[in-house]
Design an enzyme around this catalytic site. Structure first.
Site, PDB file in Angstrom:
ATOM      1  N   HIS A  79       0.869  -1.177   0.000  1.00  0.00           N
ATOM      2  CA  HIS A  79       0.000   0.000   0.000  1.00  0.00           C
ATOM      3  C   HIS A  79       0.902   1.223   0.000  1.00  0.00           C
ATOM      4  CE1 HIS A  79      -3.850   2.128   0.815  1.00  0.00           C
ATOM      5  NE2 HIS A  79      -3.026   3.029   1.326  1.00  0.00           N
ATOM      6  N   CYS A  80       0.884   1.955  -1.097  1.00  0.00           N
ATOM      7  CA  CYS A  80       1.822   3.067  -1.275  1.00  0.00           C
ATOM      8  C   CYS A  80       1.327   4.299  -0.518  1.00  0.00           C
ATOM      9  CB  CYS A  80       1.991   3.387  -2.759  1.00  0.00           C
ATOM     10  SG  CYS A  80       3.216   4.679  -3.069  1.00  0.00           S
ATOM     11  N   PRO A  81       2.113   4.824   0.409  1.00  0.00           N
ATOM     12  CA  PRO A  81       1.677   6.013   1.153  1.00  0.00           C
ATOM     13  C   PRO A  81       1.785   7.301   0.349  1.00  0.00           C
ATOM     14  CG  PRO A  81       3.875   5.376   1.847  1.00  0.00           C
ATOM     15  CD  PRO A  81       3.418   4.327   0.880  1.00  0.00           C
TER      16      PRO A  81
ATOM     17  N   ASN B 234      -3.161   4.501  -2.410  1.00  0.00           N
ATOM     18  CA  ASN B 234      -3.870   3.360  -2.979  1.00  0.00           C
ATOM     19  C   ASN B 234      -2.971   2.137  -2.897  1.00  0.00           C
ATOM     20  OD1 ASN B 234      -5.908   1.911  -4.178  1.00  0.00           O
ATOM     21  ND2 ASN B 234      -5.520   2.657  -6.254  1.00  0.00           N
TER      22      ASN B 234
END
Length: 331
Positions: free
Chosen positions: A150-152, A156
């Site tokens: 989950h890319c901060p 998303n």
């Protein structure tokens, strides 16, 4: 009633379900705003110097990479990464504790893939056996096919259906930052023109900032290039799922073939259709059938309906199944 009204994850839907993001969708906007702000400063100082010198090649290169980077940022931030809808019923009471404990604590399934035994764990939150390489995202509260992370920075998940967009975003952003860094260094090193001191100071500050940005995104790009060529995900690398490369049954051996598999996964079918609307709500409506992109055309009635139909029909004939169209697709 729209299908998104039954959605049990923490995602956000926009534009009638055409855009799906994570609960921290605003982080993608912040990243895009940061890129736009730095780009405006690049245009105002180092690139403005090149325009005054009638050297348009750096301006053209930077102008090409900027919209490409923004496009792929929007693509990865608003694309379905491969969410798997929860299989828990909306109408269950879970009154029987003994039965509920048995249902939510089943033993994992063991399957074989290319001679390797794989364990399919049961997700107690989503009430399903996770497919191989899938994992549950605690932020989105859903299981994701071929979960990477989950890319901060984009707000998303990155998974099976949007990993290609994420990799292209890293590639285009690195190209954009390298071009901007080179332009700033060239502007600072050119001290022949008088009256450029203030502009050169700003270019120097931008160069220092871009150096730290490049240190991060170049390392991230190199890491994902390694993952792409070896056929593993970030989640598998962190958990050391495959201690040795030859143990991984999902790698094809060739870096080019591994890239081809990722590209094909981009066009895989989603596990749900957010455009579906419910035209007729009934007590025996099963939302999971809709979430799994199955169009319901018939359904069994309640016990009272079955008895009434059976008593009203001639002997020797079974009960009639009432037809009840439940859903219709938006054009």
């Amino acid at each position: 009633m729209k299908l998104v009204d039954f959605w049990q994850g923490k995602n956000k839907f926009f534009c009638k379900g055409n855009i799906i993001t994570g609960p921290d969708w605003y982080k993608g906007i912040l990243t895009g705003s940061f890129i736009t702000l730095i780009s405006c400063l690049i245009y105002a100082f180092p690139l403005n110097y090149y325009v005054s010198q009638k050297t348009y090649a750096p301006v053209a290169i930077f102008t090409i990479f900027l919209p490409i980077s923004i496009y792929y940022l929007c693509a990865v931030a608003t694309h379905d990464p491969g969410y798997i809808p929860k299989q828990s019923s909306l109408f269950t009471t879970k009154a029987n504790d003994a039965l509920n404990e048995y249902i939510t604590s089943p033993k994992p399934l063991i399957i074989q893939h290319k001679g390797t035994l794989l364990k399919m764990k049961f997700c107690k939150t989503c009430m399903l056996f996770r497919p191989p390489r899938s994992s549950h995202c605690s932020i989105c509260d859903l299981c994701v096919e071929e979960f990477d992370h989950h890319c901060p920075w984009i707000g998303n998940c990155v998974g099976k259906r949007n990993y290609v967009y994420f990799f292209k975003f890293l590639l285009s952003t690195n190209s954009l930052a390298l071009t901007a860094f080179a332009c700033c260094i060239a502007h600072v090193s050119n001290s022949n023109n008088l009256g450029e001191e203030k502009s050169q100071i700003v270019s120097l500050i931008l160069a220092v900032l871009l150096f730290f940005v490049l240190f991060f995104i170049c390392g991230l790009f190199g890491f994902h290039l390694y993952l792409l060529f070896t056929g593993i995900t970030t989640n598998e690398k962190i958990k050391q799922t495959w201690p040795q490369r030859e143990f991984n049954p999902y790698t094809l051996g060739s870096p080019l073939q591994n890239c081809g598999v990722k590209y094909k996964n981009r066009k895989s079918k989603p596990q749900f259709d957010p455009k579906v609307v419910i035209s007729n709500y009934t007590e025996d409506f099963n939302p999971n059938l809709v979430l799994r992109n199955v169009k319901v055309v018939k359904t069994f009635g309640t016990a009272e309906d079955t008895l009434d139909n059976k008593s009203s029909r001639p002997s020797g004939m079974g009960p009639r199944l009432p037809q009840s169209p439940l859903v219709s697709e938006n054009p």
